[in-house]
Structures are given as C-alpha cells and as structure tokens.
Design a protein around this motif. Sequence first.
Motif, PDB file in Angstrom:
ATOM      1  N   GLY A 114     -10.836  11.430  -4.815  1.00 38.86           N
ATOM      2  CA  GLY A 114     -10.264  12.036  -5.622  1.00 38.86           C
ATOM      3  C   GLY A 114      -9.851  13.221  -5.350  1.00 38.86           C
ATOM      4  N   ALA A 115     -10.362  13.992  -4.525  1.00 41.11           N
ATOM      5  CA  ALA A 115     -10.101  15.456  -3.719  1.00 41.11           C
ATOM      6  C   ALA A 115      -8.825  14.964  -2.961  1.00 41.11           C
ATOM      7  CB  ALA A 115     -10.937  16.053  -2.889  1.00 41.11           C
ATOM      8  N   TYR A 116      -8.819  13.973  -2.412  1.00 37.88           N
ATOM      9  CA  TYR A 116      -7.494  13.734  -1.435  1.00 37.88           C
ATOM     10  C   TYR A 116      -6.266  13.335  -2.174  1.00 37.88           C
ATOM     11  CZ  TYR A 116      -4.721  10.983   1.842  1.00 37.88           C
ATOM     12  OH  TYR A 116      -3.624  10.285   2.503  1.00 37.88           O
ATOM     13  N   LEU A 117      -6.480  12.747  -3.385  1.00 38.58           N
ATOM     14  CA  LEU A 117      -5.339  12.243  -4.067  1.00 38.58           C
ATOM     15  C   LEU A 117      -4.885  13.553  -4.919  1.00 38.58           C
ATOM     16  CD1 LEU A 117      -6.519   8.906  -5.688  1.00 38.58           C
ATOM     17  CD2 LEU A 117      -4.562   9.372  -3.919  1.00 38.58           C
ATOM     18  N   ARG A 158       0.896  -1.276  -0.228  1.00 40.17           N
ATOM     19  CA  ARG A 158      -0.164   0.135   0.268  1.00 40.17           C
ATOM     20  C   ARG A 158       0.846   1.414  -0.126  1.00 40.17           C
ATOM     21  NH1 ARG A 158      -3.051   3.477   3.552  1.00 40.17           N
ATOM     22  NH2 ARG A 158      -2.246   2.178   5.393  1.00 40.17           N
ATOM     23  N   GLY A 159       1.939   0.897   0.749  1.00 41.05           N
ATOM     24  CA  GLY A 159       2.992   2.522   0.863  1.00 41.05           C
ATOM     25  C   GLY A 159       3.594   2.595  -0.491  1.00 41.05           C
ATOM     26  N   LYS A 160       4.035   1.496  -1.426  1.00 39.94           N
ATOM     27  CA  LYS A 160       4.375   1.630  -2.702  1.00 39.94           C
ATOM     28  C   LYS A 160       3.467   2.252  -3.592  1.00 39.94           C
ATOM     29  CE  LYS A 160       6.639  -0.999  -6.356  1.00 39.94           C
ATOM     30  NZ  LYS A 160       5.736  -0.618  -7.491  1.00 39.94           N
ATOM     31  N   SER A 161       2.156   2.031  -3.420  1.00 39.28           N
ATOM     32  CA  SER A 161       1.164   2.663  -4.152  1.00 39.28           C
ATOM     33  C   SER A 161       0.859   4.224  -4.041  1.00 39.28           C
ATOM     34  CB  SER A 161      -0.151   1.664  -4.086  1.00 39.28           C
ATOM     35  OG  SER A 161      -1.184   2.520  -4.624  1.00 39.28           O
ATOM     36  N   LEU A 162       1.221   4.133  -2.676  1.00 39.51           N
ATOM     37  CA  LEU A 162       0.995   5.713  -2.108  1.00 39.51           C
ATOM     38  C   LEU A 162       2.035   6.632  -2.657  1.00 39.51           C
ATOM     39  CD1 LEU A 162      -0.705   5.240   1.368  1.00 39.51           C
ATOM     40  CD2 LEU A 162      -1.792   6.124  -0.614  1.00 39.51           C
ATOM     41  N   ALA A 163       3.220   6.077  -2.537  1.00 43.57           N
ATOM     42  CA  ALA A 163       4.374   6.729  -3.078  1.00 43.57           C
ATOM     43  C   ALA A 163       4.486   7.110  -4.590  1.00 43.57           C
ATOM     44  CB  ALA A 163       5.786   6.097  -2.531  1.00 43.57           C
ATOM     45  N   GLU A 164       4.038   6.127  -5.320  1.00 47.36           N
ATOM     46  CA  GLU A 164       3.607   6.277  -6.623  1.00 47.36           C
ATOM     47  C   GLU A 164       2.656   7.253  -6.894  1.00 47.36           C
ATOM     48  OE1 GLU A 164       4.805   1.764  -8.263  1.00 47.36           O
ATOM     49  OE2 GLU A 164       2.724   2.208  -7.736  1.00 47.36           O
ATOM     50  N   ALA A 165       1.616   7.525  -6.042  1.00 52.07           N
ATOM     51  CA  ALA A 165       0.361   8.586  -6.285  1.00 52.07           C
ATOM     52  C   ALA A 165       1.383  10.048  -5.836  1.00 52.07           C
ATOM     53  CB  ALA A 165      -0.507   8.328  -5.238  1.00 52.07           C
ATOM     54  N   GLY A 166       2.265  10.013  -4.966  1.00 53.02           N
ATOM     55  CA  GLY A 166       2.872  11.088  -4.520  1.00 53.02           C
ATOM     56  C   GLY A 166       4.209  11.637  -5.605  1.00 53.02           C
ATOM     57  N   ASP A 167       4.346  10.599  -6.558  1.00 50.19           N
ATOM     58  CA  ASP A 167       5.396  11.013  -7.592  1.00 50.19           C
ATOM     59  C   ASP A 167       6.893  11.017  -6.787  1.00 50.19           C
ATOM     60  OD1 ASP A 167       6.170  11.037 -10.169  1.00 50.19           O
ATOM     61  OD2 ASP A 167       5.647  12.798 -10.656  1.00 50.19           O
ATOM     62  N   CYS A 168       7.139  10.216  -5.843  1.00 50.51           N
ATOM     63  CA  CYS A 168       8.375  10.552  -5.254  1.00 50.51           C
ATOM     64  C   CYS A 168       9.638   9.965  -5.805  1.00 50.51           C
ATOM     65  CB  CYS A 168       8.442   9.376  -3.911  1.00 50.51           C
ATOM     66  SG  CYS A 168       6.905   9.824  -2.596  1.00 50.51           S
ATOM     67  N   SER A 190       4.216   8.264 -12.290  1.00 47.55           N
ATOM     68  CA  SER A 190       3.016   8.153 -11.088  1.00 47.55           C
ATOM     69  C   SER A 190       1.901   7.458 -11.638  1.00 47.55           C
ATOM     70  CB  SER A 190       2.828   9.563 -10.655  1.00 47.55           C
ATOM     71  OG  SER A 190       1.905   9.750  -9.646  1.00 47.55           O
ATOM     72  N   LEU A 191       1.062   8.291 -12.274  1.00 44.72           N
ATOM     73  CA  LEU A 191      -0.409   7.947 -12.563  1.00 44.72           C
ATOM     74  C   LEU A 191      -0.606   6.569 -13.168  1.00 44.72           C
ATOM     75  CD1 LEU A 191      -1.781  11.569 -13.827  1.00 44.72           C
ATOM     76  CD2 LEU A 191      -1.719  10.467 -11.582  1.00 44.72           C
ATOM     77  N   GLN A 192       0.248   6.106 -14.074  1.00 48.52           N
ATOM     78  CA  GLN A 192      -0.221   4.820 -14.645  1.00 48.52           C
ATOM     79  C   GLN A 192      -0.120   3.750 -13.744  1.00 48.52           C
ATOM     80  OE1 GLN A 192       2.878   2.712 -17.203  1.00 48.52           O
ATOM     81  NE2 GLN A 192       4.407   4.129 -16.531  1.00 48.52           N
ATOM     82  N   TYR A 193       0.604   3.876 -12.468  1.00 46.94           N
ATOM     83  CA  TYR A 193       0.724   2.852 -11.475  1.00 46.94           C
ATOM     84  C   TYR A 193      -0.492   2.948 -10.575  1.00 46.94           C
ATOM     85  CZ  TYR A 193       5.405   2.812 -13.401  1.00 46.94           C
ATOM     86  OH  TYR A 193       6.401   2.490 -14.114  1.00 46.94           O
ATOM     87  N   LEU A 194      -1.423   3.959 -10.467  1.00 40.19           N
ATOM     88  CA  LEU A 194      -2.492   3.967  -9.569  1.00 40.19           C
ATOM     89  C   LEU A 194      -3.578   2.828 -10.080  1.00 40.19           C
ATOM     90  CD1 LEU A 194      -1.013   6.448  -8.723  1.00 40.19           C
ATOM     91  CD2 LEU A 194      -3.223   7.599  -8.694  1.00 40.19           C
ATOM     92  N   SER A 195      -4.439   2.791  -9.026  1.00 40.52           N
ATOM     93  CA  SER A 195      -5.349   1.748  -9.298  1.00 40.52           C
ATOM     94  C   SER A 195      -6.477   2.357 -10.236  1.00 40.52           C
ATOM     95  CB  SER A 195      -6.208   1.329  -8.041  1.00 40.52           C
ATOM     96  OG  SER A 195      -6.668   2.314  -7.156  1.00 40.52           O
ATOM     97  N   ASP A 196      -7.328   1.310 -11.018  1.00 38.44           N
ATOM     98  CA  ASP A 196      -8.274   1.958 -11.709  1.00 38.44           C
ATOM     99  C   ASP A 196      -9.409   2.870 -10.819  1.00 38.44           C
ATOM    100  OD1 ASP A 196      -7.192   0.731 -13.942  1.00 38.44           O
ATOM    101  OD2 ASP A 196      -8.512  -0.960 -14.009  1.00 38.44           O
ATOM    102  N   ASP A 197      -9.607   2.270  -9.489  1.00 43.05           N
ATOM    103  CA  ASP A 197     -10.748   3.047  -8.652  1.00 43.05           C
ATOM    104  C   ASP A 197     -10.069   4.484  -8.277  1.00 43.05           C
ATOM    105  OD1 ASP A 197     -12.260   0.897  -8.492  1.00 43.05           O
ATOM    106  OD2 ASP A 197     -11.485   0.156  -6.821  1.00 43.05           O
ATOM    107  N   ASP A 198      -8.542   4.606  -7.920  1.00 41.50           N
ATOM    108  CA  ASP A 198      -8.134   5.696  -7.606  1.00 41.50           C
ATOM    109  C   ASP A 198      -8.171   6.746  -8.805  1.00 41.50           C
ATOM    110  OD1 ASP A 198      -7.936   5.265  -5.028  1.00 41.50           O
ATOM    111  OD2 ASP A 198      -5.524   4.971  -5.281  1.00 41.50           O
TER     112      ASP A 198
END
Length: 421
Positions: free
Chosen positions: A185-188, A39-49, A270-278
């Motif tokens: 969506g707003a959170y992301l 989950r942390g990996k997915s979140l780090a991808e969302a943050g484009d770290c 970043s974005l290509q790795y996010l889940s479809d739901d996100d």
Amino acid sequence: MVRLASPFRAAILALVLLTPSTAALAQDKAPADADMIARGKSLAEAGDCIACHTQPGGQLFAGGRPMATPFGTIYTSNISPDPDTGIGKWSADDFYGVMHTGRFPDGSLLYPAMPFGAYTQVTRADSDAIFAYLKSVPPVKLADRPHDLRFPYNNRSLILGWRTLFFKEGEFQPDPAKSDEWNRGAYLVQGLGHCSMCHTAINALGGSSESEAFQGGLIPMQDWYAPSLTSNKEAGLGDWDLQDITDLLKSGISRRGAVYGPMAEVVYDSLQYLSDDDIKAMAIYLKALAPRQAADGAPPTTTKAESSLLYRLGARIYEAQCAVCHGTDGKGKLPEFPPLADNQSIQMSSAVNPIRMVLNGGYPPGTAGNPRPYGMPPFAQTLPNDDDVAAVVTYIRTAWGNRGTPVSAQQVNELRSAPLN
C-alpha cells in the motif's frame, strides 16, 4: 506542483554516454509476453497515466493535453510507440530514466508537473512492465506541443534548483517492521499513485515539504481542496472500517460518503481498475497513517450576529432546495445521497469543497460498483446571490452538531469563476 502528471516522457541521466551491450539491445528488441503487458497495463492504471496523456475523446496516450499551472501551461507528451513523435525508439533503460531521474535521454530536465518525485520509487521491474504495455498500444503520430510558460519558468535550467530543494531520487524501500500489505500500500500510495501531489500543500516554488506530506492542501489552478489524510478531522481514515475505505477507493461511494471533483476522476481513470488486493493494501496503509492535529483555519470573517442571520437564511434555503435529497436531519439516503450531518468533508477548516459542490454540483464516478451514479445538481444559477450560497453552506457546516465555521459571500464569489474540472 499540482497533481497533473504532465510530460510522462522517457529519460535517463545522461551524464556519461555508454554504449549499450549486445545483450541489452537484444533484450529491448525481444517482444514482451502477454503477462508482462497485462501487468504493465495494471501498473499504468495505478499511475493514472491515461488521465494526463490522453485528451478527452482523443487517441490513447497521444498527449497534447493542456495542464494549467501557476507558471503557465504545460502540454503533455505523446507516449504512444510512434517512432518519430512518441516513445517508439526508446529503450527500457530510457523509460526507467524518466521514472527514476526525471531526465530525458539527452540529459535535459523534465518539469516537475510530471510526478517523477513520486515515480522515482517505482521498481525497475515495474517500470519495464509499464514500458512493455505502452509499446503494445497503437502508435499515434502527433508531435509534442511546446509548453507555454512565463519567463523565467521557461528556462529549464532553473529546475536544477527545484530538484535540489524538493527531489530525492531512489526506489521504494520496504519497511521490515511492517506487513507485506502495508508495504504494498505504501508503494502504491507514495509511488505510482503519487497521492501526495494533491494531498500535500504546494508552496510558491511549486514544491512541498516532506514533513507536511499528506496533510492536505489547495490544488493550484483547480480550486479544490485535497484534505489531510493524516487527520481524522479531515480525510484521515483512522476510524473507518477497511470495507468502507476499499469501497470508496474502488467504486467512489461507501457508507461514509462519496468522492467528487478531482478525486472522482482518479477513481474513474485509475483506482477502479486496480485489483482488490492492491486496493486493500492501499486502504491498510492509508488507515495506518499517523493521525495529526489539523491546523486551525483562519478565523471566520463573519461576526456572530451575521452568522446567526446566515444560519436562519441557510435553513430556509436548505429546506427548499436540499432537504428532499439529504433529509431535514442531514442524514441523507445512502448510497445515492451522502449524509451531511457528521460528515468530515463538510466540517474541514477549508470550506472550498462544499462551496464548489453547491455552486457547480458534481457526480461520483461511474464504476462497476456504482454504474449509475446519482449526481448533485449545480445551484450557481438557482442561487445567483452570493449571500444565499454562503448562507446554505454555513447552515450545513454548523447544523446537526457539525463543527464547521461560517463562510462569507466573498469566499463564494471567489469560487464562482473556478474551473469546472
């Protein structure tokens, strides 16, 4: 400042030194489970770290990447779990501190090139998951490089003034009147995605006005224009289908066009790795941003007669250089070649992006949904005369019913030396 997310280093507000409890120490030492790390990996991808804290071709999260700002160069931090040069000795509390307060463990201030103004909205649970993931990657022993900032910007105490003006600490609070998807969506978008870092105009102090959030602006030092997300005249998505929005965010291309420049990097890293739901949640939020009337740009610097000459010259250049891909009618050949007719990005008040594309070309990102992207070749050498570039850009901004304004040779010349990334 810019969408540079520079030192992503752990920090807490050390106004009072507290002795951590035995339970807290035990919790820090307890190994994170595989689900939390994933989950942390997915979140780090969302943050484009990775985009800022990994040098191209370098070791993962070792830092050291130079980030040009209007105030000098900032070098990103080593956030690998090395105990001496990275975050190996930090606790989850320390890491949450940098996300939430923008301070190091000793209380010193981070430069706002690190987007703590957005990351402050990240929840404690998500911060802990990102920290668990970062602790799981291979450690890299690489000391942080000192920043190279001009006086007086090398004085960190000045950041206190910036924080007073532009930083509001606090976790994201869901809107009970909105759906769960909208809130996600707003959170992301507002938090981990830190989209406003590019899509909001930056002032001379390196800050932005909350009242102008997502209304577009020129990205300093990169010379790309991040269009308004609140105006359907620019990149506002109010009249887009959700599928087109999700396709663009996830793969970099859709029936409505493709992404290039800095946004292509965001999709790739970043974005290509996010889940479809996100991705769907982000699309719902972006589509719902209230459309606002985009401010009119400065009046064109060319006269009507010059515009007519530019148009005729541009039409000839377009027919010789561009029509084979984009069609004589400007409708393109989807998905490989985006349409130019009725294309919002072509008609915006800022002509920076179409000029950059003609001069430097570019590729959409290579993604699972677009594994073999078709690129736009650069024409800076093919069209060395600034008048020729101005002419063809003027043509595509005003042909086929497009409502853009003409551009001048001076505008072209100013962008010939712009950085390529």
